[in-house]
Design a protein around this motif. Structure first.
Motif, PDB file in Angstrom:
ATOM      1  N   ALA A   9      40.819  44.540  41.243  1.00 36.28           N
ATOM      2  CA  ALA A   9      39.668  46.176  41.573  1.00 36.28           C
ATOM      3  C   ALA A   9      40.524  46.837  42.674  1.00 36.28           C
ATOM      4  CB  ALA A   9      38.707  45.182  42.893  1.00 36.28           C
ATOM      5  N   THR A  10      40.755  47.283  42.272  1.00 37.86           N
ATOM      6  CA  THR A  10      41.252  48.869  43.145  1.00 37.86           C
ATOM      7  C   THR A  10      40.358  48.797  43.937  1.00 37.86           C
ATOM      8  OG1 THR A  10      40.211  50.769  42.420  1.00 37.86           O
ATOM      9  CG2 THR A  10      42.594  49.488  41.554  1.00 37.86           C
ATOM     10  N   PRO A  11      40.710  49.375  45.318  1.00 38.35           N
ATOM     11  CA  PRO A  11      40.092  50.250  46.437  1.00 38.35           C
ATOM     12  C   PRO A  11      39.400  51.475  46.079  1.00 38.35           C
ATOM     13  CG  PRO A  11      42.408  50.766  46.903  1.00 38.35           C
ATOM     14  CD  PRO A  11      42.458  49.647  46.405  1.00 38.35           C
ATOM     15  N   VAL A  14      36.596  49.594  44.590  1.00 34.90           N
ATOM     16  CA  VAL A  14      35.019  48.632  45.741  1.00 34.90           C
ATOM     17  C   VAL A  14      34.739  49.962  46.324  1.00 34.90           C
ATOM     18  CG1 VAL A  14      34.950  47.955  47.689  1.00 34.90           C
ATOM     19  CG2 VAL A  14      37.114  46.675  45.924  1.00 34.90           C
ATOM     20  N   LYS A  15      35.053  50.886  45.969  1.00 40.08           N
ATOM     21  CA  LYS A  15      34.653  51.877  46.684  1.00 40.08           C
ATOM     22  C   LYS A  15      33.269  52.151  46.254  1.00 40.08           C
ATOM     23  CE  LYS A  15      34.835  57.177  48.496  1.00 40.08           C
ATOM     24  NZ  LYS A  15      35.478  57.949  49.264  1.00 40.08           N
ATOM     25  N   ASP A  16      33.906  53.043  44.942  1.00 36.67           N
ATOM     26  CA  ASP A  16      32.680  53.034  43.727  1.00 36.67           C
ATOM     27  C   ASP A  16      31.609  52.930  43.478  1.00 36.67           C
ATOM     28  OD1 ASP A  16      33.568  55.556  43.322  1.00 36.67           O
ATOM     29  OD2 ASP A  16      35.176  54.839  41.786  1.00 36.67           O
ATOM     30  N   LEU A  23      30.787  43.293  41.497  1.00 32.09           N
ATOM     31  CA  LEU A  23      31.604  44.373  41.183  1.00 32.09           C
ATOM     32  C   LEU A  23      31.979  44.030  39.784  1.00 32.09           C
ATOM     33  CD1 LEU A  23      33.051  46.902  41.254  1.00 32.09           C
ATOM     34  CD2 LEU A  23      35.260  45.037  42.804  1.00 32.09           C
ATOM     35  N   SER A  24      32.432  44.726  38.395  1.00 28.86           N
ATOM     36  CA  SER A  24      33.089  44.245  37.078  1.00 28.86           C
ATOM     37  C   SER A  24      34.687  44.865  37.616  1.00 28.86           C
ATOM     38  CB  SER A  24      33.012  45.224  36.254  1.00 28.86           C
ATOM     39  OG  SER A  24      30.748  45.876  36.117  1.00 28.86           O
TER      40      SER A  24
END
Length: 71
Positions: A9-11, A14-16, A23-24
């Motif tokens: 999971a990129t930042p 996570v933010k989106d 989270l997917s």
């Protein structure tokens, strides 16, 4: 040597999404052969970099699971 399935999971992901909960996660598409989860994650980091990820790889969240059977 074991096979691992690694997700990330990129930042930005996570933010989106507003956090890591539900989270997917993204997939590293191939099973990774490694001696440990830590080694599998290090190989996954290099895979993302090789695929063109340009942000700080240390900010990406990773999780790895051993694969017992491949269907």
């Amino acid at each position: 040597m074991k096979k691992y399935h690694v997700e990330y999971a990129t930042p930005e992901m996570v933010k989106d999404h507003g956090g890591l909960h539900d989270l997917s996660w993204g997939d590293i598409s191939d099973a990774i052969d490694a001696e440990s989860e830590d080694e599998a994650i290090e190989l996954a980091k290099q895979s993302l970099i090789d695929d063109g990820y340009e942000e700080n790889i240390e900010d990406v969240y990773f999780r790895a699971k051993t694969i017992d059977k491949i269907y």
